[in-house]
Design an enzyme around this catalytic site. Structure first.
Site, PDB file in Angstrom:
ATOM      1  N   ASP A  29       0.821  -1.218   0.000  1.00  0.00           N
ATOM      2  CA  ASP A  29       0.000   0.000   0.000  1.00  0.00           C
ATOM      3  C   ASP A  29       0.856   1.270   0.000  1.00  0.00           C
ATOM      4  O   ASP A  29       0.459   2.276  -0.584  1.00  0.00           O
ATOM      5  CB  ASP A  29      -0.912  -0.021   1.241  1.00  0.00           C
ATOM      6  CG  ASP A  29      -1.908   1.126   1.258  1.00  0.00           C
ATOM      7  OD1 ASP A  29      -2.608   1.304   0.236  1.00  0.00           O
ATOM      8  OD2 ASP A  29      -1.982   1.848   2.271  1.00  0.00           O
ATOM      9  N   HIS A  84       4.633   4.919  -2.743  1.00  0.00           N
ATOM     10  CA  HIS A  84       4.916   6.262  -2.218  1.00  0.00           C
ATOM     11  C   HIS A  84       6.325   6.383  -1.628  1.00  0.00           C
ATOM     12  O   HIS A  84       7.068   7.307  -1.949  1.00  0.00           O
ATOM     13  CB  HIS A  84       3.904   6.653  -1.142  1.00  0.00           C
ATOM     14  CG  HIS A  84       2.470   6.559  -1.580  1.00  0.00           C
ATOM     15  ND1 HIS A  84       2.069   6.851  -2.849  1.00  0.00           N
ATOM     16  CD2 HIS A  84       1.341   6.224  -0.909  1.00  0.00           C
ATOM     17  CE1 HIS A  84       0.753   6.695  -2.952  1.00  0.00           C
ATOM     18  NE2 HIS A  84       0.291   6.304  -1.784  1.00  0.00           N
TER      19      HIS A  84
HETATM   20  C1  BG6 Z   1      -2.872   5.919  -0.123  1.00  0.00           C
HETATM   21  C2  BG6 Z   1      -2.921   4.676   0.710  1.00  0.00           C
HETATM   22  O1  BG6 Z   1      -2.270   5.652  -1.368  1.00  0.00           O
HETATM   23  O2  BG6 Z   1      -2.124   6.930   0.549  1.00  0.00           O
HETATM   24  C3  BG6 Z   1      -3.539   4.985   2.064  1.00  0.00           C
HETATM   25  O3  BG6 Z   1      -3.699   3.687   0.047  1.00  0.00           O
HETATM   26  C4  BG6 Z   1      -2.818   6.125   2.733  1.00  0.00           C
HETATM   27  O4  BG6 Z   1      -3.502   3.821   2.903  1.00  0.00           O
HETATM   28  C5  BG6 Z   1      -2.681   7.322   1.797  1.00  0.00           C
HETATM   29  O5  BG6 Z   1      -3.558   6.494   3.883  1.00  0.00           O
HETATM   30  C6  BG6 Z   1      -1.784   8.383   2.400  1.00  0.00           C
HETATM   31  O6  BG6 Z   1      -1.834   9.537   1.619  1.00  0.00           O
HETATM   32  P1  BG6 Z   1      -1.583  10.976   2.275  1.00  0.00           P
HETATM   33  O7  BG6 Z   1      -1.581  11.895   1.106  1.00  0.00           O
HETATM   34  O8  BG6 Z   1      -2.706  11.207   3.226  1.00  0.00           O
HETATM   35  O9  BG6 Z   1      -0.268  10.899   2.981  1.00  0.00           O
END
Ligand code: BG6
Length: 487
Positions: free
Chosen positions: A235, A240
């Site tokens: 995930d 990320h």
């Molecule tokens: C998403 C994930 O891609 O990114 C989530 O699936 C996560 O689990 C989210 O909470 C986090 O994104 P941000 O922008 O809130 O840091």
């Protein structure tokens, strides 16, 4: 001053899954804010497409509701909402069947940019691409936008890439990782390659280690089923955190153009060593004891035997000239003590202290805060003011972007605003290329297969903590420590 908002060309944007959660929370509010900012030319059209029966007015009402709930952008004047609604229309289509497709094709305006946003589960990507081709909408000017998860391993990601490639060229495929649209993430490149100060020190000779933390306070309630099949590795890390790592570790591209940047990121992923099991800590959050509304991971996942991790910490090594010997520590998790994302570049000690051992050990740390309070902080060592000898202290040179940039910083666009506008402009720099995604899975797969084959279970951790104790040990045993997780 020249306006910073450069209107994009006229476009038709079709959002498949136009009534879904992502459209409601992110895509439509982002488009609305760009509309308010004056970035959408008159004639830009947004077409919601989904299976439910609805007419244009019904869709406009749906969008008004969504905007009321998920933010409308401060700069917006009364009445702009109605202007935005005029850009909206709706069509019922069946991704797997033939209903609605001829009508959609007939709606397309000739000679404008065409973008198709696949805001649907990946199992429908192939059908959508096929239908667009079949009904004559997959021409050279069309672009498709696909969301994560892009596969769940190398084999599925490859199959997806192959399917999309049947009808679209790589230059038409925009794979979204919303972290790349975050302002500070792009700033990473500006800081590294727009300043002389950092780059000469940006290597294993001067950098002791790098920490990347993405901590969240939310649990996985409401999406337990999806999450339990993914876990923090799939995930968050594979996409990320990997993107953050790439931008921090990559070589300077020769120019800021999509393939030059993505070539360099790809080299980083390919230079990542496999991670031995002792360098990985996986955890699962426990219920909050005094709050029945905050159950633990197993209850959220509705799977009492789940071995999926809601937290992961790892020590990574990049085998190339620049980074050999500098570890990268990554951690991310749900239900931690604060919502914060930051990257800390921890420089080495000075080779010799002229102030003697009593002056203690001081290190420069460059911290890049992605959220909240986007900004940068450079820890420098100075003399503690006052008489009584040379006592050293560390003070931060703190640059909050909001403070430094003044009121304009309030207008920092949400990641989706930038990314969608880049799709219309045809700029792929902030989107993942197919080979990048595959390389990330190729590195991730053996790690997941390894813990599955060993039957490793994640260790429990307290909700509201910094994660499992073992994660602290991961750094302690190297004589280092994590920075505190705080908002
Ligand atoms: C998403 C994930 O891609 O990114 C989530 O699936 C996560 O689990 C989210 O909470 C986090 O994104 P941000 O922008 O809130 O840091």
């Amino acid at each position: 001053m020249v306006s910073r908002v450069i209107p994009v060309d006229e476009f038709d944007l079709v959002i498949f899954g136009g009534t879904g959660d992502l459209a409601r929370r992110k895509i439509l509010p982002a488009l609305f804010r760009r509309f308010c900012a004056g970035q959408m030319e008159r004639g830009a059209r947004i077409i919601g497409a989904a299976r439910s029966e609805m007419d244009n007015e019904g869709y406009r009402e749906f969008v008004r509701e969504a905007l009321r709930e998920f933010g409308t952008g401060r700069a917006c004047e009364e009445g702009t909402l109605e202007g935005f609604c005029k850009t909206l229309s709706y069509i019922t289509v069946d991704a797997r069947g033939t209903d609605g497709w001829s009508a959609l094709a007939a709606m397309m305006k000739p000679g404008v940019v065409r973008a198709f946003y696949f805001s649907v589960g990946p199992s429908l990507f192939g059908d959508l691409a096929e239908r667009l081709h079949q009904y004559g909408m997959a021409d050279a000017d069309s672009r498709i936008v696909v969301e994560k998860p892009f596969g769940r391993d190398l084999a599925t990601a490859r199959a997806l890439n192959d399917t999309l490639a049947l009808h679209f060229d790589e230059s038409q495929i925009y794979r979204i990782d919303h972290y790349l649209g975050k302002e500070t993430v792009q700033n990473l490149m500006a800081v590294r390659f727009g300043n002389m100060l950092f780059e000469p020190l940006w290597n294993a000779q001067y950098v002791d280690h790098i920490q990347i933390t993405v901590a969240e306070t939310v649990g996985v309630g409401g999406r337990g089923e999806y999450y339990d099949r993914s876990g923090a590795m799939r995930d968050m890390v594979q996409n990320h955190l990997m993107q953050l790592l790439c931008l921090i570790a990559m070589e300077p591209p020769a120019k800021f153009d999509p393939d030059a940047v993505r070539d360099e990121k790809l080299k980083v992923i390919r230079a990542l060593d496999p991670v031995p099991p002792e360098d990985i800590v996986r955890g699962q959050y426990l219920a909050e004891t005094d709050d029945p509304d905050k159950p633990g991971y197993l209850a959220h996942a509705e799977n009492p035997r789940s071995k999926t991790e809601s937290f992961i910490a790892m020590r990574l090594a990049i085998s190339n000239w620049r980074w050999k010997g500098t570890p990268f520590y990554l951690r991310t998790g749900k239900r931690l003590k604060a919502r914060t994302s930051e990257i800390a570049v921890v420089f080495k000690d000075t080779p010799h202290s002229i102030f003697g051992p009593e002056a203690g050990r001081h290190r420069n740390i460059l911290t890049i805060r992605l959220q909240p309070n986007e900004g940068m902080e450079l820890g420098v060592t100075i003399k503690e003011p006052g008489p009584g000898g040379m006592r050293l202290i560390d003070v931060p040179l703190d640059m909050s972007f909001a403070e430094a940039l003044g009121p304009e910083a309030e207008e920092v666009p949400d990641a989706y605003e930038r990314l969608i506008m880049d799709v219309i402009r045809g700029n792929q720099t902030l989107f993942m290329r197919g080979d990048e995604v595959e390389a990330a899975w190729a590195w991730t797969d053996p790690l997941i297969e390894g813990w599955e084959a060993r039957g490793d279970a994640p260790v429990p951790y307290e909700s509201g903590s910094s994660g499992p104790e073992d994660a602290l040990m991961l750094m302690h045993r190297d004589g280092r420590r994590w920075r505190e997780i705080r908002a």
